[in-house]
Design a protein around this motif. Structure first.
Motif, PDB file in Angstrom:
ATOM      1  N   SER A  58       2.011  -3.464  16.248  1.00 24.35           N
ATOM      2  CA  SER A  58       1.971  -3.577  14.793  1.00 24.35           C
ATOM      3  C   SER A  58       2.508  -4.953  14.402  1.00 24.35           C
ATOM      4  O   SER A  58       3.171  -5.625  15.193  1.00 24.35           O
ATOM      5  CB  SER A  58       2.793  -2.449  14.160  1.00 24.35           C
ATOM      6  OG  SER A  58       3.992  -2.914  13.608  1.00 24.35           O
ATOM      7  N   VAL A  84      -1.749   0.086  13.204  1.00 25.97           N
ATOM      8  CA  VAL A  84      -0.680   0.850  13.863  1.00 25.97           C
ATOM      9  C   VAL A  84       0.682   0.568  13.225  1.00 25.97           C
ATOM     10  O   VAL A  84       1.724   0.838  13.811  1.00 25.97           O
ATOM     11  CB  VAL A  84      -0.646   0.576  15.388  1.00 25.97           C
ATOM     12  CG1 VAL A  84      -1.977   0.960  16.010  1.00 25.97           C
ATOM     13  CG2 VAL A  84      -0.302  -0.873  15.700  1.00 25.97           C
ATOM     14  N   PRO A  87       4.002   3.529   8.081  1.00 22.12           N
ATOM     15  CA  PRO A  87       3.443   3.919   6.782  1.00 22.12           C
ATOM     16  C   PRO A  87       4.277   3.398   5.613  1.00 22.12           C
ATOM     17  O   PRO A  87       5.459   3.061   5.770  1.00 22.12           O
ATOM     18  CB  PRO A  87       3.481   5.453   6.822  1.00 22.12           C
ATOM     19  CG  PRO A  87       3.538   5.793   8.270  1.00 22.12           C
ATOM     20  CD  PRO A  87       4.336   4.695   8.905  1.00 22.12           C
ATOM     21  N   VAL A 124      -2.810   8.187   7.923  1.00 18.44           N
ATOM     22  CA  VAL A 124      -2.155   7.640   9.116  1.00 18.44           C
ATOM     23  C   VAL A 124      -2.923   8.060  10.369  1.00 18.44           C
ATOM     24  O   VAL A 124      -3.175   7.245  11.263  1.00 18.44           O
ATOM     25  CB  VAL A 124      -0.683   8.104   9.200  1.00 18.44           C
ATOM     26  CG1 VAL A 124      -0.028   7.543  10.466  1.00 18.44           C
ATOM     27  CG2 VAL A 124       0.098   7.657   7.969  1.00 18.44           C
ATOM     28  N   MET A 128      -4.723   5.368  12.910  1.00 16.16           N
ATOM     29  CA  MET A 128      -4.260   5.354  14.294  1.00 16.16           C
ATOM     30  C   MET A 128      -5.403   5.689  15.254  1.00 16.16           C
ATOM     31  O   MET A 128      -5.567   5.047  16.301  1.00 16.16           O
ATOM     32  CB  MET A 128      -3.110   6.341  14.479  1.00 16.16           C
ATOM     33  CG  MET A 128      -1.783   5.876  13.884  1.00 16.16           C
ATOM     34  SD  MET A 128      -1.088   4.423  14.724  1.00 16.16           S
ATOM     35  CE  MET A 128      -0.620   5.118  16.312  1.00 16.16           C
ATOM     36  N   SER A 148       4.124   0.854  18.555  1.00 17.70           N
ATOM     37  CA  SER A 148       4.027   1.275  17.166  1.00 17.70           C
ATOM     38  C   SER A 148       5.358   1.858  16.699  1.00 17.70           C
ATOM     39  O   SER A 148       6.423   1.447  17.161  1.00 17.70           O
ATOM     40  CB  SER A 148       2.877   2.277  17.017  1.00 17.70           C
ATOM     41  OG  SER A 148       2.644   2.638  15.682  1.00 17.70           O
ATOM     42  N   PRO A 152       3.813   7.185  12.969  1.00 18.25           N
ATOM     43  CA  PRO A 152       2.419   7.135  13.448  1.00 18.25           C
ATOM     44  C   PRO A 152       2.218   7.772  14.815  1.00 18.25           C
ATOM     45  O   PRO A 152       1.195   8.427  15.056  1.00 18.25           O
ATOM     46  CB  PRO A 152       2.123   5.629  13.482  1.00 18.25           C
ATOM     47  CG  PRO A 152       3.046   5.029  12.487  1.00 18.25           C
ATOM     48  CD  PRO A 152       4.304   5.844  12.588  1.00 18.25           C
ATOM     49  N   THR A 156       0.178  11.333  15.310  1.00 21.00           N
ATOM     50  CA  THR A 156      -0.952  11.321  16.249  1.00 21.00           C
ATOM     51  C   THR A 156      -0.817  12.472  17.236  1.00 21.00           C
ATOM     52  O   THR A 156      -1.796  13.171  17.539  1.00 21.00           O
ATOM     53  CB  THR A 156      -1.014   9.985  17.000  1.00 21.00           C
ATOM     54  OG1 THR A 156      -1.252   8.923  16.059  1.00 21.00           O
ATOM     55  CG2 THR A 156      -2.119   9.997  18.040  1.00 21.00           C
TER      56      THR A 156
END
Length: 209
Positions: A58, A84, A87, A124, A128, A148, A152, A156
């Motif tokens: 990121s 990535v 948020p 998100v 991702m 990341s 996230p 995931t």
């Protein structure tokens, strides 16, 4: 050929003496312990004795710094991918214990399943998945490492496992410099492993930030 395995690596501990939720705020780099943790994560992946062909992170300082040991050990140049990133969160810059007792902030908590305090969980998951799939398809075989952030990575995991996205941030299984690994099987992500190679003993910043 696409990648063989994809590892989502959380950044190491951040220097955050004020204990604020830093989110996307600039200027939050790793602590000395955080750099050690990042190195341990990279050494763990090296110990798997698998070729690593791509490194993504990121754009935030703490993830770029956490990617540095991977560059040193694998000779890879990290590629920045905005998808990535951490948020958005309306509580950025605030100490959560104080913010949550302020009635003015309660309006941000009205829809925790969304969540109403920041970027929707579904968004998100979407970005991702897009970043992971792109990195997977673009790799020249070997493994891919994506550095990341906690939410996230955890969201995931929930999506891949088919679990509800709503959750208690205090219950996330995503420690500092942890490694959550996936493979693409028949067009779908499958989680293959989770590891916590870094010692977090004595760490101050271990929470959901």
């Amino acid at each position: 050929m696409p990648a063989a395995r994809l590892h989502l690596v959380r950044h190491g501990e951040v220097h955050n003496p004020a204990r604020v939720l830093y989110g996307r705020l600039p200027g939050y780099g790793l602590s000395a312990a955080g750099r050690r943790m990042a190195r341990q994560a990279a050494e763990y992946i090296q110990s798997l004795d698998r070729p690593v062909s791509a490194l993504v992170c990121s754009p935030l300082q703490r993830t770029q710094e956490s990617a540095e040991p991977f560059t040193e050990l694998f000779g890879l140049v990290s590629v920045i991918d905005e998808r990535v990133i951490e948020p958005t969160n309306v509580f950025e810059g605030k100490r959560m214990a104080r913010a949550l007792v302020n009635p003015w902030n309660w309006r941000h908590l009205r829809k925790p399943a969304l969540p109403s305090w920041g970027e929707p969980y579904a968004d998100v998951v979407g970005r991702m998945n897009s970043a992971m799939t792109h990195a997977w398809d673009a790799a020249d075989a070997g493994d891919v490492v994506i550095v990341s952030h906690q939410l996230p990575i955890w969201i995931t995991h929930l999506a891949v496992a088919g679990l509800p996205l709503r959750h208690d941030p205090r219950a996330r299984r995503c420690a500092l410099s942890s490694v959550t690994s996936f493979e693409m099987v028949d067009g779908k992500w499958t989680e293959t492993a989770y590891a916590e190679p870094a010692s977090t003993a004595g760490a101050v910043d271990v929470g959901a930030v």
